[in-house]
Structures are given as structure tokens and as C-alpha cells.
Motif scaffolding. Sequence first.
Motif, PDB file in Angstrom:
ATOM      1  N   ILE A  35       0.925   5.275   0.351  1.00  0.00           N
ATOM      2  CA  ILE A  35       0.107   6.397   0.838  1.00  0.00           C
ATOM      3  C   ILE A  35       0.690   7.687   0.273  1.00  0.00           C
ATOM      4  O   ILE A  35       1.834   8.044   0.561  1.00  0.00           O
ATOM      5  N   VAL A  69       0.869  -1.184   0.000  1.00  0.00           N
ATOM      6  CA  VAL A  69       0.000   0.000   0.000  1.00  0.00           C
ATOM      7  C   VAL A  69       0.902   1.229   0.000  1.00  0.00           C
ATOM      8  O   VAL A  69       1.798   1.365   0.836  1.00  0.00           O
ATOM      9  N   LYS A 119      -6.742   2.241  -6.963  1.00  0.00           N
ATOM     10  CA  LYS A 119      -6.606   3.632  -6.525  1.00  0.00           C
ATOM     11  C   LYS A 119      -7.762   3.990  -5.613  1.00  0.00           C
ATOM     12  O   LYS A 119      -8.904   3.637  -5.894  1.00  0.00           O
ATOM     13  N   ARG A 120      -7.457   4.706  -4.551  1.00  0.00           N
ATOM     14  CA  ARG A 120      -8.510   5.258  -3.698  1.00  0.00           C
ATOM     15  C   ARG A 120      -8.244   6.757  -3.571  1.00  0.00           C
ATOM     16  O   ARG A 120      -7.252   7.155  -2.946  1.00  0.00           O
ATOM     17  N   LEU A 163      -2.069  -1.043  -3.821  1.00  0.00           N
ATOM     18  CA  LEU A 163      -3.107  -0.022  -3.646  1.00  0.00           C
ATOM     19  C   LEU A 163      -2.426   1.327  -3.438  1.00  0.00           C
ATOM     20  O   LEU A 163      -1.467   1.435  -2.652  1.00  0.00           O
ATOM     21  N   ILE A 165      -3.251   5.133  -2.144  1.00  0.00           N
ATOM     22  CA  ILE A 165      -4.264   5.930  -1.422  1.00  0.00           C
ATOM     23  C   ILE A 165      -3.868   7.407  -1.485  1.00  0.00           C
ATOM     24  O   ILE A 165      -2.734   7.781  -1.156  1.00  0.00           O
ATOM     25  N   GLU A 166      -4.826   8.245  -1.895  1.00  0.00           N
ATOM     26  CA  GLU A 166      -4.590   9.697  -1.977  1.00  0.00           C
ATOM     27  C   GLU A 166      -5.764  10.402  -1.311  1.00  0.00           C
ATOM     28  O   GLU A 166      -6.922  10.120  -1.623  1.00  0.00           O
ATOM     29  N   LYS A 167      -5.464  11.301  -0.373  1.00  0.00           N
ATOM     30  CA  LYS A 167      -6.584  11.936   0.346  1.00  0.00           C
ATOM     31  C   LYS A 167      -7.292  13.007  -0.471  1.00  0.00           C
ATOM     32  O   LYS A 167      -8.422  13.371  -0.191  1.00  0.00           O
ATOM     33  N   LEU A 174      -8.547   3.471   7.851  1.00  0.00           N
ATOM     34  CA  LEU A 174      -9.345   4.526   7.224  1.00  0.00           C
ATOM     35  C   LEU A 174     -10.524   4.826   8.144  1.00  0.00           C
ATOM     36  O   LEU A 174     -10.671   4.214   9.198  1.00  0.00           O
ATOM     37  N   THR A 180      -9.527   9.779   0.058  1.00  0.00           N
ATOM     38  CA  THR A 180      -9.468   8.791   1.145  1.00  0.00           C
ATOM     39  C   THR A 180      -8.391   9.198   2.148  1.00  0.00           C
ATOM     40  O   THR A 180      -7.210   9.244   1.813  1.00  0.00           O
ATOM     41  N   LYS A 181      -8.840   9.503   3.363  1.00  0.00           N
ATOM     42  CA  LYS A 181      -7.898   9.972   4.387  1.00  0.00           C
ATOM     43  C   LYS A 181      -7.454   8.795   5.237  1.00  0.00           C
ATOM     44  O   LYS A 181      -8.284   8.028   5.740  1.00  0.00           O
ATOM     45  N   VAL A 182      -6.150   8.647   5.376  1.00  0.00           N
ATOM     46  CA  VAL A 182      -5.610   7.615   6.273  1.00  0.00           C
ATOM     47  C   VAL A 182      -5.616   8.194   7.689  1.00  0.00           C
ATOM     48  O   VAL A 182      -5.022   9.237   7.953  1.00  0.00           O
TER      49      VAL A 182
END
Length: 422
Positions: free
Chosen positions: A8, A6, A127-128, A29, A31-33, A147, A131-133
Motif C-alpha cells: 500500500i 499487497v 497496479k491499482r 499488487l 495500491i496507490e490512492k 477497498l 484506489t483508496k484503502v
Amino acid sequence: MKYDVVVIGGGPSGLMAAITAGRNGANTLLIEKGNKLGRKLAISGGGRCNVTNVLPDEELIAHIPGNGKFLYSAFSIFNNYSIIEYFESLGVKLKEEDKGRMFPVSDSAKTVVNTLVKQLDVYGVDKRLNTKVEAVHYGDETHEIILENEKIPTSCVVIAVGGKSVPNTGSEGQGYAWAKKAGHTITELYPTEVPLTSNEPFIKNKTLQGLSLYDVEVTALKPNGKPIQSHRWDLLFTHQGLSGPAALRLSQFIVKALKKFKVDTIDIAIDCFPDEGEQNLVNRLMKQAKEHPNKSIKQVWKGLVPERYLLFLMEQINLDPTTTYHHLKKKEVLDLAHAMKNFKLKVNGTLSIEKAFITGGGVSLKEIVPNEMASKMMERLYFCGEILDIHGYTGGFNITAAFSTGFVAGLHAAQRASEAKY
């Protein structure tokens, strides 16, 4: 569903890490906020995206004054020439501009961003966006990305969330907490590649606001008058101080000098004729005035530097611009030549870290394996890009470091994840 890797953060280093992990067989994966990938890439190089610089390794590293030597290992795996080959192999033609800067022929950052986003699809990277980690939980065999309403298990984590600069692109410094939780040290953060501020009356009065000087040498001086650092490039006067590449490159040295010498201001000297000695300039000014004895000196000399700057310097030394050669004193010419070669102003700092292009400081490099971008403190954790304590000048150097560290982090995360399966 458990992922192999993953990543981030969807900036330049995160995109490169995710693509490289996917290319090397990892179920990945990203992840981008924010709602877009590559936002900082999209605004780099004035929206044209300066993807790298063609200088040889030694010089490239000299242009990364913030721990550039750490990158020798990463560059041996994926360097500026690898970046050029990579983009050209994907049909993005590049062109070289001044000082070795490489831009897409299209002059559009979108070409670069869209090409990278397509590669995510080519290698099946999930891709997400938006989406905030919330947190990263580290485990012996599996890490968990927390998440808002979900936990995502993964073998390896790549943290590529940037520093604290340009927060509107999503860089708000959240990655430092995740690094600390894994046992990492964060070195002191400070702004670099940031405009300089000054309380000089002519700055406050906006006398020179919007004026550019081209190919000048700008030097930061110690309190004893000795040089700290010089940069030769373009300079822009603003309503707050100085900007343009020469000022941006000096900014980190100003920040450090104010602290080191415990002073409120640092002197900056501007040399409009770095290739010409002062006496030579005096002779040139005298010769031109003598050749046009009935013209005002303002008319005779107006092509040497921008007229606004010429009139400003004349005012500083009390030289009447309407004077002709007949009434010109030698001392006045000496004073003007000196001002053109050595105009000094005091700067009192820089704009904030949020206004900076680049963050100085970050995850301590003593705790990172340089040829893997792997954490020495936590198994199966990797870092890349601006969250690391690495920073370069503008001109394609930071993006080179981001792509290089991203490639190496993605490659090793994928390899480590495949080992974990067997």
C-alpha cells in the motif's frame, strides 16, 4: 483472487518493495490512492531526483539523525551503493554532485520514476491507481485489504504510505491507524526538514526576503548561549523566516529545543566566514579599506558578502556605508566583523508538518525486526519508508532509507508468502 503480497503506497519505498517482492516470485499488487506513482520522487531534488548519497555507511547514518542506527541491518542487505548499482544496471546513469548527492545524468526525476514503473511490469506486479484503502483487516492466515466496493485477500501486507508531510503527494498519515490496529505504537509526530519562522522586524518587513547566503555556518543556540547544533550549507531568507539546506537541517533541533527549554524563541547565529577567525577578518577589512582610502567602505567591501546583506549588517551596527577609510573607526570594523561572523536572530518555530519535507516520528522501531522490516506485533505485516520513526537530512538520505527499507520489506514479504504456500 488472493495475492502473496499487497503493497500500500506508491512512493519510493512502496515501489521498491513491490518490485522486489515481484522479482522474488511473489504475486504482488501495488495500491496507490493517487493517479500517479512516485509523486514524492518526482518532486525530490528540485524535480531532478536525488536518488542517494555516496557517503560511507557511518557518515550516511550520521546524516539520518532520526534513528539512523536502526538502518545498519537494512544497509547490510541493500545500501546506497546497491541503489547506484541497481539504477545503473537498468540504464539510468548517475552523476555525483556536491556533498555526495547522486542525481540521474538526465537531471530529470521522470527518468527514475519511469524506470521503476517499468520494473513493475517486468515482474508482473499488478497496479491499482486512484484506489483508496478504507481499512486493513488482519487475520491468522490471510489479511484483507478493504477497498470501497471490494475486499482483497493477501498473505502479506507492506505498508508504505509515508508520513504526514507533503500531503499533496498522498502522505496524509492514514497508515498510522492501520499500524495501531495491529498493536503498534506511534511515536510523537513533528515536522523536520522544514523552513524556520521568525517574528524579527526585518523578517516581517521582508528586508532580506529572497536573499541567499552560500556556504555559511548556521548554529542553533541554547538559552545559555551554548550551541545545540550547527550546519554549514546555504541559507535563504524568506518572508516568514529562514529556508535553504542549512535552515532545513536545523529545523528538527529547533522544534525539540523550544519544547525542551519551554521557551518561545531560540537564537540562531549566522557565520559568513566559517573558515576564518574574527581577528583575521578585522585585519582583512582594515587592509582593504586602507588600500582604497578614498572609496566608500560599501564599495570596498561589497564583494565579501552579498551587497544587500552587507548594507543590512552596517545598518544593524549604525555604520554609514558612505564612510571612507579616513573617517572609519576601529570599533566599527570590529563590530562589522563580529556581525559577519555572528549575526543572531530569534526563530519561534517552523512551518507546519504538512509544509515539511519529512515527518519526524512514526511507527516505533522497537516493534520492527530490523533485518526484515517485519512487525513484531502482527504476523506477515511489514513497514517501510517514512511511516517508520526514521528521518534524515535532505541530500539523498531519506530516499536512501526509503529504497533500503522498501527492498528489505519486499524481499522478506515475498519469502514469507512463499513459505505460507507450503
